[in-house]
Write an enzyme that holds these catalytic residues in place. Structure first.
Site, mmCIF file in Angstrom:
data_model
loop_
_atom_site.group_PDB
_atom_site.id
_atom_site.type_symbol
_atom_site.label_atom_id
_atom_site.label_comp_id
_atom_site.label_asym_id
_atom_site.label_seq_id
_atom_site.Cartn_x
_atom_site.Cartn_y
_atom_site.Cartn_z
ATOM 1 N N ASP A 112 27.244 15.004 -51.619
ATOM 2 C CA ASP A 112 25.910 15.299 -52.098
ATOM 3 C C ASP A 112 25.646 16.722 -51.618
ATOM 4 O O ASP A 112 26.016 17.074 -50.511
ATOM 5 C CB ASP A 112 24.937 14.306 -51.451
ATOM 6 C CG ASP A 112 23.558 14.427 -52.043
ATOM 7 O OD1 ASP A 112 23.465 14.793 -53.229
ATOM 8 O OD2 ASP A 112 22.581 14.157 -51.326
ATOM 9 N N ASP A 162 23.307 11.938 -46.862
ATOM 10 C CA ASP A 162 22.530 11.890 -45.621
ATOM 11 C C ASP A 162 22.080 10.468 -45.279
ATOM 12 O O ASP A 162 21.479 10.231 -44.243
ATOM 13 C CB ASP A 162 21.326 12.840 -45.681
ATOM 14 C CG ASP A 162 20.379 12.493 -46.812
ATOM 15 O OD1 ASP A 162 20.520 11.398 -47.410
ATOM 16 O OD2 ASP A 162 19.497 13.305 -47.110
ATOM 17 N N ASP A 171 20.331 8.352 -50.649
ATOM 18 C CA ASP A 171 21.479 8.022 -51.483
ATOM 19 C C ASP A 171 22.138 6.708 -51.099
ATOM 20 O O ASP A 171 23.334 6.534 -51.283
ATOM 21 C CB ASP A 171 22.486 9.173 -51.461
ATOM 22 C CG ASP A 171 22.546 9.815 -50.099
ATOM 23 O OD1 ASP A 171 22.279 9.100 -49.121
ATOM 24 O OD2 ASP A 171 22.851 11.010 -50.019
ATOM 25 N N CYS A 231 0.836 -1.208 0.000
ATOM 26 C CA CYS A 231 0.000 0.000 0.000
ATOM 27 C C CYS A 231 0.865 1.250 0.000
ATOM 28 O O CYS A 231 2.064 1.184 0.183
ATOM 29 C CB CYS A 231 -0.926 -0.001 1.210
ATOM 30 S SG CYS A 231 0.012 0.102 2.725
#
Lengths: 743, 119
Positions: A428, A629, A633, A12
């Site tokens: 990129d 990323d 790619d 409790c």
């Protein structure tokens, strides 16, 4: 120190208070939080004053049972076991070298005269040598016997053989000097040889084990980064729970100075967060509602609430640890030769030792037997396969760990090995050189078109709403910022590398680049000058046509990353060519390339052509890295010799990438290559040393220099050299920790 | 040449031949495994050659009974696994080979070798 442990017998809410009170009463406990739901207590205490037993009895006093265990962490256990082994080893080293020194004093020419007579007694030496041989040196037998049963051999086999021969002969000489004398040999024992060899080799092992613990330090550091508890909000109450209890969707409060427990997204509040431990980036990052936060990073200033998105093995930290562990378990191709040699090494050395004995016995002239015996022992002792076995893995462990500390995650040893040979790095453009968050800069209405710039933006944004392209996002965002309402679009279709088409009402709308206009035979040539001006500013221009008539132009520009220029320069300084690849047209691409200092570009490249360009660049032996990323790619990343992914979000395990940069800093590309070069330099030096050592010193120990220079190697020096060779390889690998990866 | 020299040469040659035969000409004991196998680490690995099926997850449980520091790590480099083996404790490794072929596993210093044959 904070500890969370289970409590049995709670039922409790009043139990919670009783327990908390009892625990807080303990001298040295500063905070105690008991959770009924999880049946766990989290206690902050001073470990100097409070032990597990004290906590247990505090809980038992109020009628419950605490299950307090030390962190059942594998690494901890490993550490403890290693610590125990080291301690035992240290005692053996001291005893072996101590007794060995006494024997040496009593038996070595020149100094033996100064020794008390008792030490010069062969029987005393024999008694002193027994514990060294069979207690300190027990480990060598313990390893040799089962190995021989499996018909394999290792380092220990050689040491056991060498020292057993020395010890047994000496024992024989001591017990039966007359027999030896009858054979025409002076009855001289060599207990100094057997004991000092064991002492020195154990000493070498002790230092080697200590140094090796340093090679896995990076992993231990990473594991240590994890937060232990989280303060979550459940039923409008804040409770501290153990980290492994946090579930996805939990709302967590983080106060200033606290560690962020798991990965998630801020829902309220803002703060500056120190992410250096994960990304290597030293400047704290400002975050606000909607931004993602990474577990194990430290909240510097504000208080905020965030929602847990990733827990347990899914968190970025757990992924990083897994990745680094994987890399440390992988094998570098350069190791192959060492692998082949070490699988034949020990048996070949045993054969060489036998040959040494035979040759010396037959051609050794006077006292041939003693020469044969000592040189055979020297050959067995000096051979060191360990150095060869340690040369590559220790350097890989330190190198990959060093990378992880700087936000450079290397997937496997092969990527690390290949990265040093990179001659060309292909970037990129979008999201790699640039921030990947383009913004609308110009909206141009075409003369004759009845549409104003607002209407143009409305049409373009409505049609792009369904597109996922980053340029589309920019246009939609601009329209939203200007509070433009969107129109309903039908028949939307994205044409890769060209643009989009669709219908608004009855009007057919085309929105894309020149290629799209040419494909649909829409004339735009009279506006070429205007387009050219925008493109020379590095902007991407998109053309909007309604019912086959050009209606307007929208220019979008993406800002370059702060680190782009310095990152490219760092590569150029290393003599590595940087190349840019982009879907933009030549003019825009040139403007951007010029700004960052890239000379070679590939413009108007369709996504599926990236892979081919990477392959074309791999002419001859040119090794190509592709930096992207990792999302759009993957084929180009996979086709390159080393795929380098700039981390996005909290995903680090990018399948196609050999190296993942979690800090998004372009200077890390050069840093990763530098790390690769340094690691490989260390490996080559280690292998050269390990091979060279054996190739040169085994023949010297066999006595090949004796006929010309009269030079022989005392087995004691052989054991010293052998102990040094492993240590020097490990220490050389540890030097990698000192290199500076400037980011 | 004296008798003792001839004797030493003869024994030496036999010793070399014996060493060669003992270490290089042993037959590998191969165990075919379908889902799990226990490997005893004591002076090497036994069984040292394990045949496992392709595309299926196989659990290999190592138990080290040898205190030699050489054997304290097991490395399955083709599967990117380097595991510390505490003494007398079971350490399970699960692998799901995607390709057929022979893959070595070794101790941390590459002195002891075992082989996984994927069929």
């Amino acid at each position: 120190m904070k500890k969370t442990f289970s409590i049995r017998g709670m039922h409790c809410a009043s139990c919670v208070r009783v327990l908390e009170r009892s625990l807080k009463k303990v001298d040295g406990v500063s905070e105690a939080v008991v959770n009924l739901a999880t049946e766990k207590a989290t206690v902050s205490f001073d470990p100097q004053k409070v032990s597990n037993q004290i906590l247990q009895s505090a809980v038992a006093n109020v009628g419950y049972k605490a299950i307090v265990k030390d962190e059942n962490n594998h690494e901890d256990e490993e550490q403890k076991e290693k610590g125990k082994e080291l301690k035992a080893l240290k005692i053996k080293v001291i005893v072996a070298l101590g007794l060995g020194a006494l024997i040496l004093w009593g038996s070595f020419p020149l100094i033996m005269e100064t020794a008390p007579a008792i030490l010069q007694n062969f029987f005393v030496q024999f008694l002193l040598a027994i514990p060294v041989q069979f207690w300190a040196g027990f480990a060598f037998y313990q390893a040799t016997i089962p190995a021989l049963r499996n018909r394999t051999a290792n380092m220990d086999t050689l040491v056991a053989l060498g020292t057993t021969v020395a010890f047994s002969y000496s024992a024989f000489v001591t017990l039966f000097p007359k027999v030896v004398e009858m054979a025409g040999i002076e009855p001289m024992p060599y207990f100094d040889v057997s004991t000092i060899i064991i002492g020195l080799i154990l000493l070498g092992r002790y230092f080697e084990a200590r140094a090796k613990m340093g090679t896995s330090q990076a992993i231990k550091k990473l594991i240590g980064l994890a937060a232990k508890t989280a303060r979550i909000i459940r039923d409008n109450k804040e409770i501290d729970i153990a980290i492994d209890q946090v579930q996805i969707g939990d709302i967590i409060r983080v106060r200033p100075g606290e560690k962020i427990p798991v990965d998630g997204v801020i829902i309220e509040g803002e703060s500056a967060i120190d992410e250096s431990m994960i990304t290597g980036e030293s400047i704290p990052v400002d975050k606000k509602s909607g931004d993602s936060v990474i577990g194990a990073t430290i909240n510097k200033s504000g208080t905020f609430l965030y929602k847990a998105k990733k827990v347990g093995e899914e968190t970025m930290l757990a992924q990083i640890i897994k990745l680094v562990q994987d890399a440390q378990g992988s094998k570098a191709p350069i190791q192959r030769l060492a692998d082949v040699i070490s699988s034949y090494f020990v048996p070949v050395v045993i054969m060489l030792a036998i040959t040494t004995f035979v040759v010396w016995y037959v051609f050794g002239g006077d006292s041939a037997f003693l020469f044969a015996l000592l040189n055979m022992i020297a050959v067995l002792i000096i051979a060191c396969p360990c150095a060869m076995g340690l040369a590559t893995p220790t350097a890989i462990m330190v190198g990959t760990g060093k990378g992880a500390e700087s936000g450079i995650l290397i997937k496997d040893a092969e990527s690390l090995e290949t990265a040093q040979k990179i001659g060309t790095v292909v970037f990129d453009k979008t999201g790699t050189l640039t921030k990947g968050k383009p913004e609308v800069t110009d909206v141009v209405s075409i003369q004759g078109s009845k549409l104003n710039t607002q209407s143009l933006l409305q049409i373009a944004a409505s049609i792009e709403k369904g597109s996922e392209h980053s340029l589309a996002e920019a246009i939609v965002k601009k329209a939203e910022d200007e509070k433009i309402t969107f129109e309903k679009t039908t028949g939307f279709r994205a044409i890769a590398g060209h643009g989009v088409e669709g219908k608004i009402g009855k009007n057919k709308v085309l929105f894309g680049n020149r290629k799209l206009m040419e494909r649909e035979k829409i004339t735009y040539k009279e506006y070429e000058d205007k387009i050219a001006v925008l493109e020379e500013e590095g902007k991407t221009v998109m053309l909007l046509a309604i019912n086959k008539q050009l209606a307007g132009l929208i220019a979008v520009a993406d800002t370059l990353k702060d680190s782009a220029k310095s990152g490219i320069k760092a590569l150029r300084d290393m003599g590595i060519e940087a190349v840019m690849i982009t879907g933009d047209n030549e003019r825009t691409a040139k403007a951007i390339a010029h700004a960052v200092g890239i000379e070679r570009i590939f413009a108007e490249v369709l996504p599926e052509q990236k892979e081919k360009i990477v392959k074309d660049l791999q002419v001859g032996k040119n090794k190509v890295a592709f930096v992207g990323d990792g999302i759009n790619d993957a084929p180009a990343l996979a086709a390159s010799d080393v795929g380098i992914a700039m981390g996005t979000g909290t995903d680090v395990a990018i399948e196609a990438a050999g190296i993942t940069l979690v800090n998004k800093n372009l200077a890390s590309v050069a840093a990763a290559i530098k790390l690769s070069k340094q690691t490989m330099k260390t490996i080559r030096l280690n292998l050269f040393w390990a091979f060279g050592y054996n190739v040169i010193l085994i023949p010297v120990a066999a006595g090949v220099l004796y006929p010309v220079f009269g030079l022989l190697l005392n087995p004691i020096f052989a054991s010293f050299a052998m102990a040094m060779s492993s240590i020097s390889v490990v220490l050389n690998s540890l030097l990698l920790r000192k290199i500076k990866l400037v980011i | 040449m004296s008798v003792d020299k001839i004797l030493v040469i003869t024994v030496g040659l036999i010793g070399i031949a014996f060493t060669y035969w003992f270490f290089f000409m042993k037959k590998e004991e191969m165990v075919t495994v379908t889902d799990s196998v226990d490997v005893l680490v004591k002076g090497g690995y036994s069984p040292s050659t394990i045949s496992i099926p392709k595309g299926k997850t196989t659990k290999i449980t190592f138990i080290r009974k040898d205190p030699s520091s050489c054997l304290e790590e097991v490395v399955l480099s083709d599967f990117k696994i380097r595991k510390y083996l505490p003494m007398n404790e079971k350490v399970a490794i699960e692998i799901t080979p995607k390709e057929a072929g022979e893959f070595d596993f070794t101790c941390g210093m590459n002195m002891f070798h075992g082989k996984i044959i994927v069929k």
